[in-house]
Design a protein around this motif. Structure first.
Motif, mmCIF file in Angstrom:
data_model
loop_
_atom_site.group_PDB
_atom_site.id
_atom_site.type_symbol
_atom_site.label_atom_id
_atom_site.label_comp_id
_atom_site.label_asym_id
_atom_site.label_seq_id
_atom_site.Cartn_x
_atom_site.Cartn_y
_atom_site.Cartn_z
ATOM 1 N N ASP A 67 -31.504 94.378 -13.681
ATOM 2 C CA ASP A 67 -31.026 93.026 -13.431
ATOM 3 C C ASP A 67 -30.513 92.423 -14.734
ATOM 4 O O ASP A 67 -30.332 93.132 -15.728
ATOM 5 C CB ASP A 67 -32.126 92.152 -12.786
ATOM 6 C CG ASP A 67 -33.369 92.015 -13.659
ATOM 7 O OD1 ASP A 67 -33.283 92.207 -14.894
ATOM 8 O OD2 ASP A 67 -34.445 91.705 -13.111
ATOM 9 N N GLU A 68 -30.295 91.107 -14.735
ATOM 10 C CA GLU A 68 -29.693 90.466 -15.911
ATOM 11 C C GLU A 68 -30.597 90.517 -17.135
ATOM 12 O O GLU A 68 -30.137 90.274 -18.263
ATOM 13 C CB GLU A 68 -29.339 89.004 -15.594
ATOM 14 C CG GLU A 68 -30.506 88.098 -15.256
ATOM 15 C CD GLU A 68 -30.885 88.108 -13.779
ATOM 16 O OE1 GLU A 68 -31.599 87.177 -13.360
ATOM 17 O OE2 GLU A 68 -30.471 89.035 -13.058
ATOM 18 N N HIS A 69 -31.880 90.884 -16.947
ATOM 19 C CA HIS A 69 -32.815 90.913 -18.076
ATOM 20 C C HIS A 69 -32.860 92.262 -18.791
ATOM 21 O O HIS A 69 -33.430 92.363 -19.885
ATOM 22 C CB HIS A 69 -34.219 90.527 -17.611
ATOM 23 C CG HIS A 69 -34.284 89.177 -16.953
ATOM 24 N ND1 HIS A 69 -33.985 88.019 -17.628
ATOM 25 C CD2 HIS A 69 -34.580 88.818 -15.677
ATOM 26 C CE1 HIS A 69 -34.115 86.986 -16.805
ATOM 27 N NE2 HIS A 69 -34.464 87.442 -15.619
ATOM 28 N N ARG B 247 -22.423 92.441 -16.225
ATOM 29 C CA ARG B 247 -21.859 91.148 -15.861
ATOM 30 C C ARG B 247 -20.371 91.374 -15.644
ATOM 31 O O ARG B 247 -19.720 92.021 -16.463
ATOM 32 C CB ARG B 247 -22.101 90.095 -16.947
ATOM 33 C CG ARG B 247 -23.551 89.990 -17.356
ATOM 34 C CD ARG B 247 -23.829 88.784 -18.243
ATOM 35 N NE ARG B 247 -22.785 88.458 -19.186
ATOM 36 C CZ ARG B 247 -22.638 89.002 -20.402
ATOM 37 N NH1 ARG B 247 -23.483 89.943 -20.820
ATOM 38 N NH2 ARG B 247 -21.657 88.622 -21.206
ATOM 39 N N GLU C 185 -18.616 84.414 -13.391
ATOM 40 C CA GLU C 185 -19.325 85.601 -13.849
ATOM 41 C C GLU C 185 -20.439 85.927 -12.859
ATOM 42 O O GLU C 185 -21.137 85.032 -12.389
ATOM 43 C CB GLU C 185 -19.913 85.332 -15.242
ATOM 44 C CG GLU C 185 -20.692 86.494 -15.811
ATOM 45 C CD GLU C 185 -21.277 86.164 -17.178
ATOM 46 O OE1 GLU C 185 -20.636 86.514 -18.188
ATOM 47 O OE2 GLU C 185 -22.362 85.555 -17.239
ATOM 48 N N SER D 11 -23.753 88.759 -12.116
ATOM 49 C CA SER D 11 -24.608 89.843 -12.585
ATOM 50 C C SER D 11 -24.785 90.856 -11.453
ATOM 51 O O SER D 11 -25.168 90.492 -10.337
ATOM 52 C CB SER D 11 -25.975 89.305 -13.011
ATOM 53 O OG SER D 11 -26.834 90.369 -13.379
ATOM 54 N N CYS D 12 -24.481 92.120 -11.733
ATOM 55 C CA CYS D 12 -24.555 93.176 -10.715
ATOM 56 C C CYS D 12 -25.923 93.845 -10.752
ATOM 57 O O CYS D 12 -26.098 94.901 -11.373
ATOM 58 C CB CYS D 12 -23.443 94.190 -10.933
ATOM 59 S SG CYS D 12 -21.798 93.493 -10.803
ATOM 60 N N ASN D 13 -26.891 93.229 -10.112
ATOM 61 C CA ASN D 13 -28.250 93.763 -10.072
ATOM 62 C C ASN D 13 -28.296 94.941 -9.095
ATOM 63 O O ASN D 13 -27.786 94.844 -7.975
ATOM 64 C CB ASN D 13 -29.236 92.680 -9.644
ATOM 65 C CG ASN D 13 -29.245 91.509 -10.604
ATOM 66 O OD1 ASN D 13 -28.584 91.532 -11.642
ATOM 67 N ND2 ASN D 13 -29.992 90.465 -10.280
ATOM 68 N N HIS E 177 -15.846 93.708 -17.531
ATOM 69 C CA HIS E 177 -17.299 93.816 -17.429
ATOM 70 C C HIS E 177 -17.938 93.796 -18.813
ATOM 71 O O HIS E 177 -17.302 94.122 -19.813
ATOM 72 C CB HIS E 177 -17.706 95.073 -16.658
ATOM 73 C CG HIS E 177 -17.159 96.352 -17.217
ATOM 74 N ND1 HIS E 177 -15.836 96.722 -17.102
ATOM 75 C CD2 HIS E 177 -17.758 97.376 -17.896
ATOM 76 C CE1 HIS E 177 -15.649 97.908 -17.668
ATOM 77 N NE2 HIS E 177 -16.797 98.325 -18.178
ATOM 78 N N SER F 91 -22.212 93.818 -20.846
ATOM 79 C CA SER F 91 -23.635 94.107 -20.691
ATOM 80 C C SER F 91 -24.415 93.399 -21.792
ATOM 81 O O SER F 91 -24.040 93.473 -22.963
ATOM 82 C CB SER F 91 -23.874 95.619 -20.772
ATOM 83 O OG SER F 91 -25.255 95.920 -20.747
ATOM 84 N N SER F 92 -25.496 92.725 -21.407
ATOM 85 C CA SER F 92 -26.276 91.941 -22.367
ATOM 86 C C SER F 92 -27.403 92.751 -22.989
ATOM 87 O O SER F 92 -27.730 93.855 -22.542
ATOM 88 C CB SER F 92 -26.877 90.713 -21.668
ATOM 89 O OG SER F 92 -25.876 89.870 -21.182
#
Length: 238
Positions: free
Chosen positions: A154-156, A161, A184, A186-188, A203, A205-206
């Motif tokens: 997920d986003e964490h 994104r 934007e 987030s592709c979980n 795309h 990535s964080s």
């Protein structure tokens, strides 16, 4: 969700997520195969923040039947039709304490065996002894990427994104993104699920913030014939 709805999502947004394509047992078997790999080769990159294997299916041929499964290919044939073949593969392992991130970009290059002067192809780069070149837009517009998730993401912990619909705007420079018009997402994706995306989708990535791993197998498919002087460097006949 039906196949036609996935097709509509890909057409409109440039991506879709399909859960439960691989079972937990299949994912665990894949992880075990990867852990047995010889990581001393030039195509392996190992740092505190990232473990990556380029030319993944060539380096781990035993993984091919575990990844290119009848279930996966039936789903892809339903969505895109037959005639697509694997042309590139990468494995990404982002550790739980990773600070690695990727800013917004499109995937604008393809991997080929040798460099050749062909109109419409360029510029060229070399990464880990592999040539990459930007092809004509029509090739990128027809290709698609499958990201197989070996962990809940997920986003964490680095889920992609994306900017929905950005794949329909040709070459879209990140510095020109108008955030008053773009959104934007987030592709979980859960363990065993896949994300399908068009290369031209913007795309990013964080960094990881929850100490959870994010392992992904990235596979690019194409049904395009290259000019005679160029060859896909990782062509895998399905």
């Amino acid at each position: 969700m039906s196949g036609s709805m996935y097709q509509q999502e890909i057409a409109a947004n440039g991506f879709t997520v399909i859960e439960n394509v691989f079972t937990d047992r299949e994912v665990d078997s894949l992880i075990a195969l990867i852990q047995q790999a010889d990581s001393s080769k030039a195509t392996f990159r190992k740092t505190k923040d990232l473990f990556a294997i380029r030319q993944f299916l060539r380096e781990l041929p035993d993984a091919v039947p575990a990844i290119i499964t009848p279930t996966l290919m039936a789903k892809l044939n339903e969505l895109f039709g037959e005639g697509y073949q694997v042309v590139k593969s990468i494995y990404f392992d982002k550790p739980g304490d990773s600070n690695w991130f990727v800013s917004y970009h499109q995937d604008l290059t393809i991997s080929v065996k040798d460099k050749a002067d062909v109109p419409g192809f360029g510029p060229w780069t070399v990464k880990q002894q592999q040539y990459a070149v930007q092809p004509p837009l029509r090739i990128l517009e027809n290709n698609f990427t499958v990201r197989i998730h070996l962990d809940d993401t997920d986003e964490h912990n680095g889920a992609l994104r994306v900017i929905p619909g950005s794949h329909r705007k040709g070459i879209y420079r990140p510095e020109t993104i108008d955030w008053s018009k773009e959104t934007e997402v987030s592709c979980n994706v859960s363990k065993g699920g896949i994300m399908i995306m068009r290369p031209l989708l913007l795309h990013a990535s964080s960094r990881t913030t929850n100490n959870h791993k994010r392992r992904v197998i990235h596979i690019e498919f194409s049904n395009q014939e290259l000019p005679a002087s160029l060859q896909w460097s990782e062509l895998l006949h399905n």
